[in-house]
Design a protein around this motif. Sequence first.
Motif, PDB file in Angstrom:
ATOM      1  N   PHE A 148       0.782  -1.169   0.154  1.00  0.00           N
ATOM      2  CA  PHE A 148      -0.055  -0.029   0.045  1.00  0.00           C
ATOM      3  C   PHE A 148       0.822   1.349  -0.056  1.00  0.00           C
ATOM      4  O   PHE A 148       0.196   2.272   0.020  1.00  0.00           O
ATOM      5  CB  PHE A 148      -0.884  -0.157   1.112  1.00  0.00           C
ATOM      6  CG  PHE A 148      -1.843  -1.069   1.386  1.00  0.00           C
ATOM      7  CD1 PHE A 148      -2.880  -1.275   0.315  1.00  0.00           C
ATOM      8  CD2 PHE A 148      -1.763  -2.225   2.246  1.00  0.00           C
ATOM      9  CE1 PHE A 148      -4.004  -2.094   0.531  1.00  0.00           C
ATOM     10  CE2 PHE A 148      -2.665  -3.075   2.140  1.00  0.00           C
ATOM     11  CZ  PHE A 148      -3.593  -3.356   1.487  1.00  0.00           C
ATOM     12  N   GLY A 149       2.219   1.214   0.224  1.00  0.00           N
ATOM     13  CA  GLY A 149       2.785   2.475   0.279  1.00  0.00           C
ATOM     14  C   GLY A 149       3.126   2.683   1.967  1.00  0.00           C
ATOM     15  O   GLY A 149       2.553   2.507   2.742  1.00  0.00           O
ATOM     16  N   GLY A 150       4.315   3.846   1.963  1.00  0.00           N
ATOM     17  CA  GLY A 150       4.545   4.017   3.308  1.00  0.00           C
ATOM     18  C   GLY A 150       3.665   4.831   4.073  1.00  0.00           C
ATOM     19  O   GLY A 150       3.115   4.990   5.073  1.00  0.00           O
ATOM     20  N   TYR A 151       3.207   6.066   3.375  1.00  0.00           N
ATOM     21  CA  TYR A 151       2.439   6.930   3.748  1.00  0.00           C
ATOM     22  C   TYR A 151       0.936   6.297   4.609  1.00  0.00           C
ATOM     23  O   TYR A 151       0.653   6.811   5.643  1.00  0.00           O
ATOM     24  CB  TYR A 151       1.949   8.373   2.742  1.00  0.00           C
ATOM     25  CG  TYR A 151       3.134   8.984   2.424  1.00  0.00           C
ATOM     26  CD1 TYR A 151       3.752   9.816   3.713  1.00  0.00           C
ATOM     27  CD2 TYR A 151       3.931   9.173   1.287  1.00  0.00           C
ATOM     28  CE1 TYR A 151       4.817  10.536   3.743  1.00  0.00           C
ATOM     29  CE2 TYR A 151       5.070  10.006   1.393  1.00  0.00           C
ATOM     30  CZ  TYR A 151       5.538  10.410   2.302  1.00  0.00           C
ATOM     31  OH  TYR A 151       6.623  11.429   2.285  1.00  0.00           O
ATOM     32  N   PRO A 152       0.499   5.581   3.724  1.00  0.00           N
ATOM     33  CA  PRO A 152      -1.121   4.949   4.254  1.00  0.00           C
ATOM     34  C   PRO A 152      -0.709   4.224   5.575  1.00  0.00           C
ATOM     35  O   PRO A 152      -1.367   4.402   6.653  1.00  0.00           O
ATOM     36  CB  PRO A 152      -1.538   4.322   3.037  1.00  0.00           C
ATOM     37  CG  PRO A 152      -0.971   4.567   1.800  1.00  0.00           C
ATOM     38  CD  PRO A 152       0.442   5.240   2.263  1.00  0.00           C
ATOM     39  N   VAL A 153       0.229   3.365   5.712  1.00  0.00           N
ATOM     40  CA  VAL A 153       0.563   2.634   6.628  1.00  0.00           C
ATOM     41  C   VAL A 153       0.896   3.702   7.863  1.00  0.00           C
ATOM     42  O   VAL A 153       0.614   3.506   9.138  1.00  0.00           O
ATOM     43  CB  VAL A 153       1.636   1.573   6.470  1.00  0.00           C
ATOM     44  CG1 VAL A 153       1.972   0.968   7.919  1.00  0.00           C
ATOM     45  CG2 VAL A 153       1.234   0.689   5.376  1.00  0.00           C
ATOM     46  N   ALA A 154       1.990   4.709   7.647  1.00  0.00           N
ATOM     47  CA  ALA A 154       2.306   5.432   8.765  1.00  0.00           C
ATOM     48  C   ALA A 154       1.233   6.553   9.298  1.00  0.00           C
ATOM     49  O   ALA A 154       1.001   6.593  10.507  1.00  0.00           O
ATOM     50  CB  ALA A 154       3.271   6.404   8.085  1.00  0.00           C
ATOM     51  N   ILE A 155       0.269   6.619   8.517  1.00  0.00           N
ATOM     52  CA  ILE A 155      -1.130   7.612   8.816  1.00  0.00           C
ATOM     53  C   ILE A 155      -1.917   6.744   9.733  1.00  0.00           C
ATOM     54  O   ILE A 155      -2.288   7.165  10.758  1.00  0.00           O
ATOM     55  CB  ILE A 155      -1.679   8.071   7.485  1.00  0.00           C
ATOM     56  CG1 ILE A 155      -0.848   9.119   7.044  1.00  0.00           C
ATOM     57  CG2 ILE A 155      -3.075   8.756   8.222  1.00  0.00           C
ATOM     58  CD1 ILE A 155      -1.294   9.676   5.766  1.00  0.00           C
ATOM     59  N   CYS A 156      -2.198   5.478   9.339  1.00  0.00           N
ATOM     60  CA  CYS A 156      -3.071   4.760  10.183  1.00  0.00           C
ATOM     61  C   CYS A 156      -2.178   4.165  11.377  1.00  0.00           C
ATOM     62  O   CYS A 156      -2.858   4.448  12.641  1.00  0.00           O
ATOM     63  CB  CYS A 156      -3.182   3.296   9.236  1.00  0.00           C
ATOM     64  SG  CYS A 156      -4.413   3.621   7.914  1.00  0.00           S
ATOM     65  N   GLY A 157      -0.916   4.106  11.328  1.00  0.00           N
ATOM     66  CA  GLY A 157      -0.290   4.030  12.653  1.00  0.00           C
ATOM     67  C   GLY A 157      -0.066   5.227  13.523  1.00  0.00           C
ATOM     68  O   GLY A 157      -0.419   4.765  14.715  1.00  0.00           O
ATOM     69  N   PHE A 158       0.030   6.457  13.167  1.00  0.00           N
ATOM     70  CA  PHE A 158      -0.036   7.300  14.024  1.00  0.00           C
ATOM     71  C   PHE A 158      -1.359   7.524  14.541  1.00  0.00           C
ATOM     72  O   PHE A 158      -1.430   8.066  15.773  1.00  0.00           O
ATOM     73  CB  PHE A 158       0.475   8.693  13.029  1.00  0.00           C
ATOM     74  CG  PHE A 158       1.711   9.196  13.378  1.00  0.00           C
ATOM     75  CD1 PHE A 158       2.244   9.644  14.764  1.00  0.00           C
ATOM     76  CD2 PHE A 158       2.790   9.119  12.301  1.00  0.00           C
ATOM     77  CE1 PHE A 158       3.393  10.128  14.934  1.00  0.00           C
ATOM     78  CE2 PHE A 158       4.087   9.498  12.636  1.00  0.00           C
ATOM     79  CZ  PHE A 158       4.313  10.205  13.676  1.00  0.00           C
ATOM     80  N   THR A 159      -2.356   7.339  13.698  1.00  0.00           N
ATOM     81  CA  THR A 159      -3.651   7.492  14.284  1.00  0.00           C
ATOM     82  C   THR A 159      -3.880   6.697  15.606  1.00  0.00           C
ATOM     83  O   THR A 159      -4.604   6.776  16.477  1.00  0.00           O
ATOM     84  CB  THR A 159      -4.731   7.254  13.384  1.00  0.00           C
ATOM     85  OG1 THR A 159      -4.689   8.061  12.113  1.00  0.00           O
ATOM     86  CG2 THR A 159      -6.295   7.407  13.708  1.00  0.00           C
ATOM     87  N   ALA A 160      -3.585   5.195  15.305  1.00  0.00           N
ATOM     88  CA  ALA A 160      -3.585   4.450  16.441  1.00  0.00           C
ATOM     89  C   ALA A 160      -2.799   4.493  17.720  1.00  0.00           C
ATOM     90  O   ALA A 160      -3.250   4.584  18.920  1.00  0.00           O
ATOM     91  CB  ALA A 160      -3.197   3.046  15.943  1.00  0.00           C
ATOM     92  N   ILE A 161      -1.545   5.268  17.404  1.00  0.00           N
ATOM     93  CA  ILE A 161      -0.857   5.806  18.482  1.00  0.00           C
ATOM     94  C   ILE A 161      -1.637   6.645  19.366  1.00  0.00           C
ATOM     95  O   ILE A 161      -1.490   6.622  20.453  1.00  0.00           O
ATOM     96  CB  ILE A 161       0.602   6.192  17.899  1.00  0.00           C
ATOM     97  CG1 ILE A 161       1.448   5.032  17.354  1.00  0.00           C
ATOM     98  CG2 ILE A 161       1.187   6.927  19.173  1.00  0.00           C
ATOM     99  CD1 ILE A 161       2.511   5.520  16.726  1.00  0.00           C
TER     100      ILE A 161
END
Length: 397
Positions: free
Chosen positions: A261-274
């Motif tokens: 999916f690419g780095g940005y979608p994973v990072a955005i979802c991860g930051f939201t979860a954090i």
Amino acid sequence: MNWRMIFVLLAVFAVGTNALIMAGIVPAIAEGLNTSEAIAGLGLTVFALTYAVIGPLLPIVLSRFGRRTIMAGGLLLFIGGTVLSGLAPDVTAFMVSRMIVAVAAAAIPPQAAAIAIAISPPGNQGRALGLLSAGILLSVATGVPLGSLLGIWLGYAGAFLFLASLGIVGLIGLFFIPPTPKSAKATLAEQFAPFRRPAVLALGLVALLFAWCQYSITTFFAPVLKGSAGITDIGVPLLLVIYGLAGVAAALFAGRLIDRFGGYPVAICGFTAITLTTPLFSLASTFLIAAIVVVLWSLAQNATFPAAQVEMGRLHPANPATAFALYAALLQAGGAIGTAVSAGVLQALGPQWIAPLAAVASMVGTVVISVLAHRLRSRTRAEESLVENIPDSVPLK
């Protein structure tokens, strides 16, 4: 996985464990050097500050050398500094040794990341960096308890010498790794150019905010969880082990998500979860609830880290080690800021406020990386639209 990655992982594991092992042997170091625990503990601060200052400059200064050569030099420095840490006759020599190890630690992981990408099949960069993150997180899971056990069995000098031996094995393993391409030749101004790019600076700010939140919690695990859940002294290192093991699983799984999916979608979802899970540390009322929060938080944290790192490398493809070094240095800076701020919060407001305020840093990071991803995506679409609208009669040069 390319089997040569094992040696890269071993080197990263040794470096990560060296930074964390002190938490388990500070009392022994203080006794051995005939000083206070507070002074001995400053070795951690000296390490972090040296890393943060030197880290971004090393790939630029050493850009004329091959990545494998730089990593070999870093491992030699790591071995020498670690041996000196174990055999230092006084506090001054010990602090110098921690500075030496910090320079090595700043040199090795960025080159390891660049080598991992270079020896990985196309399209598997996310998995490669996920494996590296897993190595770092395994050091988190084992660093404190391993340091405590080795300190008991071998003394603090033996603990450092054991880590030096891991560095020797990693150094030998470099002979099995084929030479990777040198960084593209560039002037000093061109090397520093990425540091002036808004996208690089924005992603660097994201790294700082990420570490701010992470270190705010991990540094003060004991007071935060003792205050909310009544965790015992034994329960704190156990939760740190749970954090590290969950992080290893997250990093490995996140690599596949990043490649797909690419780095940005994973990072955005991860930051939201954090952002959503961090305040829960102050609400955990039992060990079981605290463990669940730790697992969820670790999964989010350690999926975000490699995702943002992948995108940082893509912003400077000519020499990704430079971007990785800046990323790592800002992580150290963010960790230092987060630790200092949370120490003040602990003194002024109490441990129950550390997690909610750490979540604010994560929330800002979520906004920054979301805006950055949106702007880069809009720019890419605009460029694609411009190319598509060029008349067929116009030759492309």
